[in-house]
Design a protein around this motif. Structure first.
Motif, PDB file in Angstrom:
ATOM      1  N   ILE A 103       0.838  -1.209   0.000  1.00  0.00           N
ATOM      2  CA  ILE A 103       0.000   0.000   0.000  1.00  0.00           C
ATOM      3  C   ILE A 103       0.868   1.253   0.000  1.00  0.00           C
ATOM      4  CG2 ILE A 103      -1.638   1.336   1.386  1.00  0.00           C
ATOM      5  CD1 ILE A 103      -2.875  -1.386   2.211  1.00  0.00           C
ATOM      6  N   ALA A 104       1.879   1.285   0.868  1.00  0.00           N
ATOM      7  CA  ALA A 104       2.774   2.453   0.929  1.00  0.00           C
ATOM      8  C   ALA A 104       3.479   2.660  -0.404  1.00  0.00           C
ATOM      9  CB  ALA A 104       3.797   2.277   2.048  1.00  0.00           C
ATOM     10  N   SER A 105       3.944   1.568  -1.006  1.00  0.00           N
ATOM     11  CA  SER A 105       4.637   1.672  -2.295  1.00  0.00           C
ATOM     12  C   SER A 105       3.706   2.189  -3.381  1.00  0.00           C
ATOM     13  CB  SER A 105       5.202   0.308  -2.703  1.00  0.00           C
ATOM     14  OG  SER A 105       6.201  -0.099  -1.812  1.00  0.00           O
ATOM     15  N   LEU A 106       2.461   1.737  -3.376  1.00  0.00           N
ATOM     16  CA  LEU A 106       1.491   2.211  -4.364  1.00  0.00           C
ATOM     17  C   LEU A 106       1.262   3.708  -4.234  1.00  0.00           C
ATOM     18  CD1 LEU A 106      -0.659   1.743  -6.574  1.00  0.00           C
ATOM     19  CD2 LEU A 106      -2.273   1.257  -4.723  1.00  0.00           C
ATOM     20  N   VAL A 107       1.032   4.163  -3.020  1.00  0.00           N
ATOM     21  CA  VAL A 107       0.787   5.592  -2.788  1.00  0.00           C
ATOM     22  C   VAL A 107       2.003   6.413  -3.196  1.00  0.00           C
ATOM     23  CG1 VAL A 107       0.387   7.319  -0.987  1.00  0.00           C
ATOM     24  CG2 VAL A 107      -0.943   5.196  -0.988  1.00  0.00           C
ATOM     25  N   LEU A 108       3.187   5.977  -2.799  1.00  0.00           N
ATOM     26  CA  LEU A 108       4.402   6.728  -3.126  1.00  0.00           C
ATOM     27  C   LEU A 108       4.695   6.700  -4.624  1.00  0.00           C
ATOM     28  CD1 LEU A 108       6.623   5.733  -0.086  1.00  0.00           C
ATOM     29  CD2 LEU A 108       5.417   7.889  -0.469  1.00  0.00           C
ATOM     30  N   ALA A 109       4.389   5.593  -5.287  1.00  0.00           N
ATOM     31  CA  ALA A 109       4.580   5.529  -6.743  1.00  0.00           C
ATOM     32  C   ALA A 109       3.654   6.515  -7.448  1.00  0.00           C
ATOM     33  CB  ALA A 109       4.325   4.108  -7.251  1.00  0.00           C
ATOM     34  N   VAL A 110       2.408   6.576  -7.013  1.00  0.00           N
ATOM     35  CA  VAL A 110       1.451   7.512  -7.620  1.00  0.00           C
ATOM     36  C   VAL A 110       1.930   8.952  -7.437  1.00  0.00           C
ATOM     37  CG1 VAL A 110      -0.892   8.447  -7.415  1.00  0.00           C
ATOM     38  CG2 VAL A 110      -0.536   5.975  -7.498  1.00  0.00           C
ATOM     39  N   ILE A 111       2.386   9.282  -6.234  1.00  0.00           N
ATOM     40  CA  ILE A 111       2.867  10.639  -5.964  1.00  0.00           C
ATOM     41  C   ILE A 111       4.090  10.957  -6.819  1.00  0.00           C
ATOM     42  CG2 ILE A 111       3.917  12.126  -4.205  1.00  0.00           C
ATOM     43  CD1 ILE A 111       2.052  10.680  -2.169  1.00  0.00           C
ATOM     44  N   ALA A 112       5.012  10.011  -6.913  1.00  0.00           N
ATOM     45  CA  ALA A 112       6.233  10.238  -7.699  1.00  0.00           C
ATOM     46  C   ALA A 112       5.910  10.404  -9.178  1.00  0.00           C
ATOM     47  CB  ALA A 112       7.215   9.090  -7.500  1.00  0.00           C
ATOM     48  N   PHE A 113       5.056   9.535  -9.711  1.00  0.00           N
ATOM     49  CA  PHE A 113       4.706   9.652 -11.137  1.00  0.00           C
ATOM     50  C   PHE A 113       3.916  10.923 -11.402  1.00  0.00           C
ATOM     51  CE2 PHE A 113       5.145   4.834 -11.467  1.00  0.00           C
ATOM     52  CZ  PHE A 113       6.357   4.918 -12.143  1.00  0.00           C
ATOM     53  N   ARG A 114       3.055  11.290 -10.489  1.00  0.00           N
ATOM     54  CA  ARG A 114       2.301  12.535 -10.666  1.00  0.00           C
ATOM     55  C   ARG A 114       3.250  13.736 -10.679  1.00  0.00           C
ATOM     56  NH1 ARG A 114      -2.339  15.229  -7.077  1.00  0.00           N
ATOM     57  NH2 ARG A 114      -3.117  16.591  -8.696  1.00  0.00           N
ATOM     58  N   GLY A 115       4.241  13.710  -9.803  1.00  0.00           N
ATOM     59  CA  GLY A 115       5.244  14.774  -9.796  1.00  0.00           C
ATOM     60  C   GLY A 115       6.083  14.790 -11.055  1.00  0.00           C
ATOM     61  N   ALA A 116       6.370  13.610 -11.572  1.00  0.00           N
ATOM     62  CA  ALA A 116       7.221  13.511 -12.759  1.00  0.00           C
ATOM     63  C   ALA A 116       6.488  13.945 -14.021  1.00  0.00           C
ATOM     64  CB  ALA A 116       7.722  12.080 -12.922  1.00  0.00           C
ATOM     65  N   PHE A 117       5.191  13.648 -14.102  1.00  0.00           N
ATOM     66  CA  PHE A 117       4.464  13.896 -15.334  1.00  0.00           C
ATOM     67  C   PHE A 117       3.424  15.013 -15.231  1.00  0.00           C
ATOM     68  CE2 PHE A 117       5.777   9.367 -15.549  1.00  0.00           C
ATOM     69  CZ  PHE A 117       6.687   9.527 -16.571  1.00  0.00           C
ATOM     70  N   ALA A 118       3.472  15.795 -14.159  1.00  0.00           N
ATOM     71  CA  ALA A 118       2.540  16.908 -13.995  1.00  0.00           C
ATOM     72  C   ALA A 118       2.853  18.014 -14.994  1.00  0.00           C
ATOM     73  CB  ALA A 118       2.604  17.450 -12.579  1.00  0.00           C
ATOM     74  N   ARG A 119       1.829  18.692 -15.384  1.00  0.00           N
ATOM     75  CA  ARG A 119       2.044  19.836 -16.293  1.00  0.00           C
ATOM     76  C   ARG A 119       2.598  21.007 -15.507  1.00  0.00           C
ATOM     77  NH1 ARG A 119      -2.638  19.549 -20.740  1.00  0.00           N
ATOM     78  NH2 ARG A 119      -2.508  17.326 -20.971  1.00  0.00           N
ATOM     79  N   GLY A 120       3.230  21.880 -16.187  1.00  0.00           N
ATOM     80  CA  GLY A 120       3.807  23.043 -15.509  1.00  0.00           C
ATOM     81  C   GLY A 120       5.288  23.091 -15.758  1.00  0.00           C
ATOM     82  N   ARG A 121       6.017  23.419 -14.743  1.00  0.00           N
ATOM     83  CA  ARG A 121       7.475  23.576 -14.814  1.00  0.00           C
ATOM     84  C   ARG A 121       8.141  22.499 -15.584  1.00  0.00           C
ATOM     85  NH1 ARG A 121      12.636  24.502 -12.382  1.00  0.00           N
ATOM     86  NH2 ARG A 121      13.310  22.564 -11.502  1.00  0.00           N
TER      87      ARG A 121
END
Length: 171
Positions: free
Chosen positions: A153-171
């Motif tokens: 569960i922790a790995s899933l949540v952290l993976a989602v956060i990391a990928f969202r940070g990596a592929f978010a629009r903006g900077r």
């Protein structure tokens, strides 16, 4: 802070959050081991590797964001962190499945953990005879999930956060 300033700092905050959360997760496992006395099995040790690699990697991503290196560098580091956590998710699900008897575990995971008996010899000689716990028996379940399940569960949540940070629009 303006919306632009927040958007510029988001990769930094994401990397710092991930570094802290990864360190806290593996720190909890180490706490259960050294304070709680729960001896990890072979698969438990393997599940820690993505965190041991991920924490310094996320600190590197935070430094890259702090020093305003090109955005692709920070995004790449966050994406690698996401991949590490996806691997951690795989390891957690695999270990949970072994514990629940859904599939067999590694053949080198032992079935019996016995006490360490020095037999009058030195401690180093006794270490050669120590048998770690079996991978197919959860030492502890919290709310029905073993430590491997909580790691998934922790790995899933952290993976989602990391990928969202990596592929978010903006900077």
């Amino acid at each position: 802070m303006t919306d632009t300033a927040v958007a510029e700092r988001r990769p930094l905050y994401t990397a710092l959050f991930l570094a802290f959360a990864m360190a806290a997760t593996v720190g909890a496992a180490l706490g259960f081991q050294y304070i709680g006395g729960y001896i990890p099995c072979k698969l438990c040790y393997e599940q820690r590797i993505p965190y041991y690699v991920g924490v310094p990697l996320m600190l590197l991503a935070a430094l890259a964001a702090w020093f305003k290196l090109p955005a692709w560098i920070v995004r790449a580091l966050l994406a690698v962190g996401g991949l590490l956590m996806a691997y951690g998710l795989y390891l957690g699900v695999y270990h949970s499945g072994v514990e629940w008897g859904w599939w067999p575990g590694p053949t080198d995971c032992t079935n019996i953990a016995g006490p360490v008996d020095t037999g009058g010899r030195g401690v180093l000689d006794a270490l050669d005879q120590f048998v770690p716990p079996s991978c197919d028996k959860a030492a502890l379940r919290i709310l029905g999930l073993s430590m491997a399940g909580w790691n998934a569960i922790a790995s899933l949540v952290l993976a989602v956060i990391a990928f969202r940070g990596a592929f978010a629009r903006g900077r």
